[in-house]
Design a protein around this motif. Structure first.
Motif, PDB file in Angstrom:
ATOM      1  N   GLU A  70       0.735  -1.261   0.022  1.00 42.66           N
ATOM      2  CA  GLU A  70      -0.034  -0.176   0.025  1.00 42.66           C
ATOM      3  C   GLU A  70       0.698   1.568   0.128  1.00 42.66           C
ATOM      4  N   THR A  71       1.799   1.140  -1.017  1.00 42.12           N
ATOM      5  CA  THR A  71       2.626   2.569  -1.033  1.00 42.12           C
ATOM      6  C   THR A  71       2.324   3.649  -1.594  1.00 42.12           C
ATOM      7  N   GLY A  72       1.112   3.460  -2.052  1.00 43.87           N
ATOM      8  CA  GLY A  72       0.421   4.539  -2.961  1.00 43.87           C
ATOM      9  C   GLY A  72       0.683   4.798  -4.257  1.00 43.87           C
ATOM     10  N   MET A  73       1.769   3.882  -4.769  1.00 44.61           N
ATOM     11  CA  MET A  73       2.233   3.952  -6.115  1.00 44.61           C
ATOM     12  C   MET A  73       1.210   3.561  -7.249  1.00 44.61           C
ATOM     13  N   ASP A  74       0.952   4.335  -8.060  1.00 45.78           N
ATOM     14  CA  ASP A  74       0.291   3.627  -9.379  1.00 45.78           C
ATOM     15  C   ASP A  74       0.960   2.669 -10.136  1.00 45.78           C
ATOM     16  N   VAL A  75       0.555   1.632 -10.496  1.00 48.57           N
ATOM     17  CA  VAL A  75       1.653   0.738 -11.051  1.00 48.57           C
ATOM     18  C   VAL A  75       0.745   0.208 -12.382  1.00 48.57           C
ATOM     19  N   THR A  76       1.838   0.394 -13.396  1.00 46.40           N
ATOM     20  CA  THR A  76       1.420  -0.337 -14.728  1.00 46.40           C
ATOM     21  C   THR A  76       2.534  -1.113 -15.339  1.00 46.40           C
ATOM     22  N   VAL A  77       2.262  -2.249 -15.796  1.00 44.90           N
ATOM     23  CA  VAL A  77       3.141  -3.270 -16.125  1.00 44.90           C
ATOM     24  C   VAL A  77       2.961  -3.173 -17.747  1.00 44.90           C
ATOM     25  N   LEU A  78       4.160  -3.179 -18.680  1.00 46.40           N
ATOM     26  CA  LEU A  78       3.817  -3.319 -19.832  1.00 46.40           C
ATOM     27  C   LEU A  78       4.566  -4.660 -20.607  1.00 46.40           C
ATOM     28  N   GLU A  79       4.015  -5.570 -21.148  1.00 42.80           N
ATOM     29  CA  GLU A  79       4.517  -6.362 -21.599  1.00 42.80           C
ATOM     30  C   GLU A  79       4.426  -6.768 -23.215  1.00 42.80           C
ATOM     31  N   ALA A  80       5.566  -6.942 -23.653  1.00 46.56           N
ATOM     32  CA  ALA A  80       5.647  -7.093 -25.294  1.00 46.56           C
ATOM     33  C   ALA A  80       4.697  -8.212 -25.835  1.00 46.56           C
ATOM     34  N   GLN A  81       4.526  -9.407 -25.280  1.00 43.17           N
ATOM     35  CA  GLN A  81       3.844 -10.671 -25.633  1.00 43.17           C
ATOM     36  C   GLN A  81       2.740 -10.722 -25.203  1.00 43.17           C
ATOM     37  N   ASN A  82       1.843 -11.433 -25.912  1.00 41.38           N
ATOM     38  CA  ASN A  82       0.619 -11.782 -25.453  1.00 41.38           C
ATOM     39  C   ASN A  82       0.455 -12.631 -24.130  1.00 41.38           C
ATOM     40  N   ARG A  83       1.201 -12.569 -23.385  1.00 45.35           N
ATOM     41  CA  ARG A  83       1.118 -13.591 -21.913  1.00 45.35           C
ATOM     42  C   ARG A  83       2.275 -13.050 -20.971  1.00 45.35           C
ATOM     43  N   THR A  84       1.947 -13.335 -19.732  1.00 40.88           N
ATOM     44  CA  THR A  84       3.035 -12.864 -18.813  1.00 40.88           C
ATOM     45  C   THR A  84       3.916 -13.908 -18.620  1.00 40.88           C
ATOM     46  N   GLY A  85       4.968 -13.880 -17.837  1.00 38.41           N
ATOM     47  CA  GLY A  85       5.749 -14.859 -17.378  1.00 38.41           C
ATOM     48  C   GLY A  85       7.266 -14.930 -18.156  1.00 38.41           C
ATOM     49  N   GLY A  86       7.354 -14.280 -19.357  1.00 35.25           N
ATOM     50  CA  GLY A  86       8.803 -14.024 -19.989  1.00 35.25           C
ATOM     51  C   GLY A  86       9.297 -15.552 -20.177  1.00 35.25           C
ATOM     52  N   ARG A  87      10.270 -15.875 -19.622  1.00 35.53           N
ATOM     53  CA  ARG A  87      10.950 -17.195 -19.951  1.00 35.53           C
ATOM     54  C   ARG A  87      10.219 -18.433 -19.207  1.00 35.53           C
ATOM     55  N   CYS A  88       9.358 -17.942 -18.489  1.00 37.10           N
ATOM     56  CA  CYS A  88       8.487 -18.991 -17.980  1.00 37.10           C
ATOM     57  C   CYS A  88       7.248 -19.337 -18.861  1.00 37.10           C
ATOM     58  N   LEU A  89       7.406 -20.514 -19.258  1.00 35.06           N
ATOM     59  CA  LEU A  89       6.349 -20.608 -20.389  1.00 35.06           C
ATOM     60  C   LEU A  89       5.841 -22.203 -20.193  1.00 35.06           C
ATOM     61  N   SER A  90       4.614 -22.470 -20.219  1.00 32.61           N
ATOM     62  CA  SER A  90       4.131 -23.718 -19.913  1.00 32.61           C
ATOM     63  C   SER A  90       3.138 -24.042 -21.392  1.00 32.61           C
ATOM     64  N   LEU A  91       3.525 -24.813 -22.234  1.00 32.04           N
ATOM     65  CA  LEU A  91       2.845 -25.395 -23.584  1.00 32.04           C
ATOM     66  C   LEU A  91       1.637 -26.234 -23.405  1.00 32.04           C
ATOM     67  N   ARG A  92       0.551 -26.021 -23.812  1.00 32.66           N
ATOM     68  CA  ARG A  92      -0.645 -26.915 -23.535  1.00 32.66           C
ATOM     69  C   ARG A  92      -1.303 -27.114 -25.105  1.00 32.66           C
ATOM     70  N   THR A  93      -2.133 -28.101 -25.225  1.00 34.87           N
ATOM     71  CA  THR A  93      -2.557 -28.411 -26.676  1.00 34.87           C
ATOM     72  C   THR A  93      -3.345 -27.144 -27.387  1.00 34.87           C
ATOM     73  N   GLY A  94      -3.293 -27.071 -28.348  1.00 40.25           N
ATOM     74  CA  GLY A  94      -3.558 -25.778 -29.121  1.00 40.25           C
ATOM     75  C   GLY A  94      -2.717 -24.369 -28.978  1.00 40.25           C
ATOM     76  N   ASP A  95      -1.768 -24.261 -28.157  1.00 37.11           N
ATOM     77  CA  ASP A  95      -0.831 -23.242 -27.937  1.00 37.11           C
ATOM     78  C   ASP A  95      -0.058 -23.107 -29.627  1.00 37.11           C
ATOM     79  N   THR A  96       0.273 -21.981 -29.842  1.00 33.83           N
ATOM     80  CA  THR A  96       1.101 -22.060 -30.816  1.00 33.83           C
ATOM     81  C   THR A  96       2.741 -21.360 -30.434  1.00 33.83           C
ATOM     82  N   LEU A  97       3.853 -21.667 -31.236  1.00 29.01           N
ATOM     83  CA  LEU A  97       5.042 -21.098 -30.708  1.00 29.01           C
ATOM     84  C   LEU A  97       5.769 -20.675 -31.993  1.00 29.01           C
ATOM     85  N   THR A  98       5.994 -19.434 -32.136  1.00 30.41           N
ATOM     86  CA  THR A  98       6.849 -18.865 -33.072  1.00 30.41           C
ATOM     87  C   THR A  98       7.947 -18.479 -32.951  1.00 30.41           C
ATOM     88  N   GLU A  99       9.182 -18.794 -33.175  1.00 29.54           N
ATOM     89  CA  GLU A  99      10.609 -18.222 -33.080  1.00 29.54           C
ATOM     90  C   GLU A  99      10.723 -17.113 -34.037  1.00 29.54           C
TER      91      GLU A  99
END
Length: 638
Positions: A70-99
Motif C-alpha cells: 500500500e505504498t500509494g504508487m500507481d503501477v502499470t506493467v507493460l508486456e511485449a508478448q500476449n502472455r505474462t511470464g517471460g521465459r516461464c512458459l508452459s505449453l498446452r494443446t492448441g498453443d502456438t509457438l513462433t521463434e
C-alpha cells in the motif's frame, strides 16, 4: 556428440570461476549497505507512478510488492508478448509457438509456427510442457513463500529416480544404456574397497595430519565406515551377491538383472573398475548434477505447470489495483527534464501510432541488451553530467558490448554471448515406454488358474517414475514427468541442452531438431524413440523479446571487471538534472540477470526486492559482490 568437459577441467580452464557469488567484504565495510530486503512503508510513494517494463517474474514481483504494501504508487506493467511470464512458459494443446528466424535482438523476421498437439485420453490430466523453468529448489524460500501465500499447490519434481538411464557414445561402456544406480553404486563399492585396503596408509598421509597415536583406531573405524558406505562384505570386498541364506547380508544396491518377488531375483554383476574409469561417464554426461546443492531433493514444481507462478502473481497485481498491458512492446524510453518524468512509447497492434506512458519510476525487466536501442541516446550515453549516472552507463555499455561483439562469426561458429543459448524439445508418448508394460495374465486351462508375469525383456527393469536420463548425445538430457503416474500418456522433455549444442540445434529447422531428439532418445531404446510423438522444439536464443536463456556474465569480461559492472547496475540510477545534480535512483533493472542466482526465478525475485530496497532507501547501497557465479556451474550443472 556433446562438448565433453568435466567440472575439474572447466575449473582448470577457468580458475576464477565460482559456483556461488562472494560478497566484497572490504568494499561493503566502507559503505552504508542494506541489511536485507527493506519493507516498503504504506503511503511512502503516494501520488507517484511506476512503469514496469516486462511481465516476467521479476517485473511481477516488483508490481506486487509496490501494491501489497500500500505504498500509494500507481503501477502499470507493460508486456511485449500476449502472455505474462517471460521465459516461464508452459505449453498446452492448441498453443502456438513462433521463434524468430535468427537471434538478432532487433529486425528479425518471424520464423516457423509450431502448434502444440498433445493428446488427452479420457481420464488423463491436462498434458503440458514446461518449456522454460521446470523446477523449484527447496532452498528458494522466497518463491515458495509467495506460492504458499497465493495458494499455488506444489508437488515433488523428481531429479533422480536412480532408475534413470545413462548412455555414452565413447569408451568401454559405450552404446549400452546403463542404469544410474549401477554406475553410482559400483563406483562407491570399488572406491570403498580401495579405501578399506589402504586405510592405514591413507590415515598416515601428511595432508590429513592425523596424530600417529590415533591412526590405528581411526583406520579400523574407517574400514567399518567403508563397509557401510560401499556395501562391502566383512572382508572389505565389493562383490554383488544375494548374500547367505536369509538374504540378510546381500550386496545389491546396484540392482538386479531379474527383480525379486514372484521370482527369486538375480543380482546384477559388478561393472569392472577399469571400465568405469575408462568410460569417463562423469565427463561425458552431467551424471553428478543431482548431487549438487540446487538439485538435491526436495525439488518442487507447481501442480498443473510452472506458469501457475506468473498467473498467481498477475492475479494478485490485478486484485490490488495494478494494470498489466499485454501486446505492448516498448519502443523507446526517454526523460522529460521539465516534468521530471520518464516518457515511454509503446507500439499498438494494427497501427503505426505509439501510446505514450509517463512515470516517476521505471523498472526494466527486459533483457538488458534490448536497452541498447530502446533507451534514448541521452540517457544511455550522453555527455558526462547528462542522462544516467556514469557508472550505470558504463555497466550497460559493457553488457551491450558483450552481446554484440560475441555474435557468431561469418563461419557460423559458436561464441559466448551475454544472453546464453539453450534449447528444449518436448514429446508426448505412452507412459508404458518408461514405466513398463502391464503385467500379462495367462490362463492355464489344464490347471485352471491365471499366471501373472512380465515380459522377459523387462524382468530386471525398474519402472522410471520421474527423474532425468543422461547422455553424451547432443540432446544431453531426457526429463520424465514427475506427475500423474497412472495416466496413459505423459509429456517428456526430450532434450535440454546449452551453449554450443543449443546454438547448433537452434540453427536447425524444427523438423531436424525433432529428428535429432528422436535419434538421441532411440539410443536408450529403439521402441522408446519410435513411440515419441507430437514433438515441439524451442530455442530460447531465437524467442522474440527474449533471445536467450539467462545472463552469462562471464561474457562481459574478467571476473573483477564483470563484478564491477554488475555492482554498479544493481544500484539503479538517477538522472542528471539541469543544475548538474543527480536525482535519487529512479531507473532500475530487475530480473535474474541482476542477481546472484542467474537463471532461476528466485534470482528474479531477489533482484526485484533489491531494486525496491534501493528505491525506498537511496542512502543505502545494495551490497557489492566480489565475484559473480558462473552460470555454467550454477545453471547447467557442469
Amino acid at each position: 556428440m556433446t562438448e565433453s568437459i568435466s567440472r575439474a577441467e572447466y575449473l582448470q580452464e577457468n580458475p576464477k570461476a565460482r559456483a556461488w557469488a562472494a560478497l566484497d567484504d572490504a568494499t561493503n565495510a566502507q559503505m552504508a549497505i542494506t541489511p536485507g530486503a527493506i519493507r516498503l512503508e504504506p503511503g511512502s510513494f503516494e501520488g507517484k507512478r511506476a512503469l514496469i517494463l516486462g511481465a516476467g517474474v521479476g517485473g511481477l514481483t516488483t508490481a506486487y510488492e509496490l501494491l501489497a504494501h500500500e505504498t500509494g504508487m500507481d503501477v502499470t506493467v507493460l508486456e511485449a508478448q500476449n502472455r505474462t511470464g517471460g521465459r516461464c512458459l508452459s505449453l498446452r494443446t492448441g498453443d502456438t509457438l513462433t521463434e524468430d528466424k535468427c537471434s538478432k535482438l532487433f529486425g528479425s523476421e518471424p520464423g516457423e509456427t509450431q502448434t502444440v498437439r498433445f493428446k488427452q485420453p479420457v481420464g488423463d490430466s491436462t498434458p503440458y510442457l514446461n518449456a522454460g523453468p521446470g523446477r523449484i529448489p527447496s532452498s528458494h524460500k522466497r518463491l515458495l513463500n509467495y506460492l504458499r501465500d497465493f495458494g499455488v499447490e506444489v508437488e515433488i519434481y523428481v531429479m533422480n529416480s536412480m532408475s534413470n538411464l545413462v548412455y555414452m557414445q565413447e569408451g568401454p561402456l559405450k552404446d549400452t544404456p546403463l542404469i544410474y544406480r549401477q554406475l553410482d553404486h559400483n563406483v562407491r563399492g570399488w572406491i570403498a574397497q580401495m579405501v578399506y585396503e589402504n586405510a592405514d596408509k591413507l590415515l598416515g598421509s601428511k595432508n590429513l595430519a592425523v596424530d600417529k597415536s590415533d591412526q590405528s583406531d581411526l583406520a579400523d573405524k574407517l574400514r567399518k565406515l567403508m563397509i557401510s558406505f560401499g556395501e562391502l562384505d566383512e572382508e572389505g570386498r565389493y562383490a554383488p551377491t544375494p548374500g547367505t541364506e536369509g538374504f540378510e547380508n546381500a550386496i545389491s544396491r546396484a540392482g538386479f538383472d531379474v527383480l525379486p518377488g514372484v521370482k527369486a531375483g538375480k543380482i546384477a554383476e559388478a561393472i569392472k573398475l577399469e571400465d568405469l574409469l575408462g568410460s569417463e561417464f562423469w565427463k561425458q554426461t552431467r551424471f553428478y548434477q543431482p548431487a549438487d546443492f540446487l538439485w538435491q531433493q526436495a525439488i518442487f514444481q507447481p501442480v498443473g505447470g510452472m506458469d501457475q507462478v506468473q498467473h498467481a502473481f498477475a492475479r494478485k497485481v490485478a486484485e490490488l489495483g495494478g494494470d498489466i498491458h499485454l501486446n505492448s512492446p516498448v519502443q523507446s524510453i526517454d526523460w522529460d527534464e521539465e516534468t521530471k518524468e520518464f516518457v515511454v512509447l509503446v507500439a499498438q497492434v494494427g497501427t503505426d501510432e505509439l501510446i505514450e506512458y509517463r512515470a516517476d519510476y521505471c523498472f526494466s525487466n527486459m533483457a538488458m541488451p534490448f536497452l541498447s536501442k530502446i533507451l534514448s541516446e541521452k540517457l544511455r550515453e550522453g555527455p558526462a553530467g547528462t542522462g544516467f549516472d556514469e557508472p550505470f552507463k558504463d555497466g550497460i555499455a559493457a553488457v551491450f558490448a558483450a552481446q554484440d561483439r560475441s555474435r557468431e562469426g561469418p563461419d557460423g561458429t559458436y561464441r559466448d554471448k551475454f544472453l546464453a543459448c539453450t534449447s528444449k524439445v518436448g514429446w508426448q508418448a505412452d507412459r508404458v515406454l518408461w514405466q513398463g508394460e502391464e503385467i500379462t495374465h495367462q490362463h492355464y486351462s489344464e490347471k485352471n488358474f491365471d499366471a501373472q508375469d512380465v515380459s522377459d525383456e523387462e524382468e530386471g527393469v525398474v519402472p522410471i517414475f520421474g527423474g532425468i536420463s543422461w547422455t553424451s548425445h547432443p540432446i544431453m538430457q531426457i526429463w520424465y514427468p514427475s506427475n500423474a503416474y497412472h495416466d496413459q500418456k505423459g509429456v517428456l522433455t526430450g532434450a535440454y541442452n546449452f551453449t554450443e549444442n543449443a546454438f547448433k540445434a537452434g540453427n536447425m529447422p524444427v523438423a531436424e531438431r525433432l529428428d535429432l531428439a528422436r535419434e538421441g532418445a532411440s539410443l536408450f531404446n529403439q521402441k522408446f524413440g519410435a513411440g515419441l510423438h507430437d514433438g515441439v522444439a524451442i530455442a530460447w536464443q531465437k524467442m522474440p523479446y527474449i533471445k536467450g536463456g539467462w545472463a552469462y556474465w562471464q561474457a562481459v569480461g574478467k571476473p573483477d571487471v564483470a563484478a564491477g559492472h554488475f555492482n554498479r547496475l544493481s544500484q539503479g540510477t538517477g538522472v542528471y538534472e539541469a543544475s548538474g545534480s543527480m536525482s535519487d535512483p529512479v531507473f532500475f533493472v530487475v530480473g535474474d540477470q541482476l542477481s546472484s542466482l542467474p537463471g532461476w526465478q528466485e534470482g528474479a525475485i531477489a533482484a526485484a526486492l533489491n531494486a525496491l530496497s534501493r528505491m525506498a532507501r537511496p542512502d543505502l547501497q545494495i551490497p557489492h559482490l566480489e565475484r559473480l557465479p558462473d552460470t555454467r556451474l550454477i545453471v547447467e550443472g557442469i
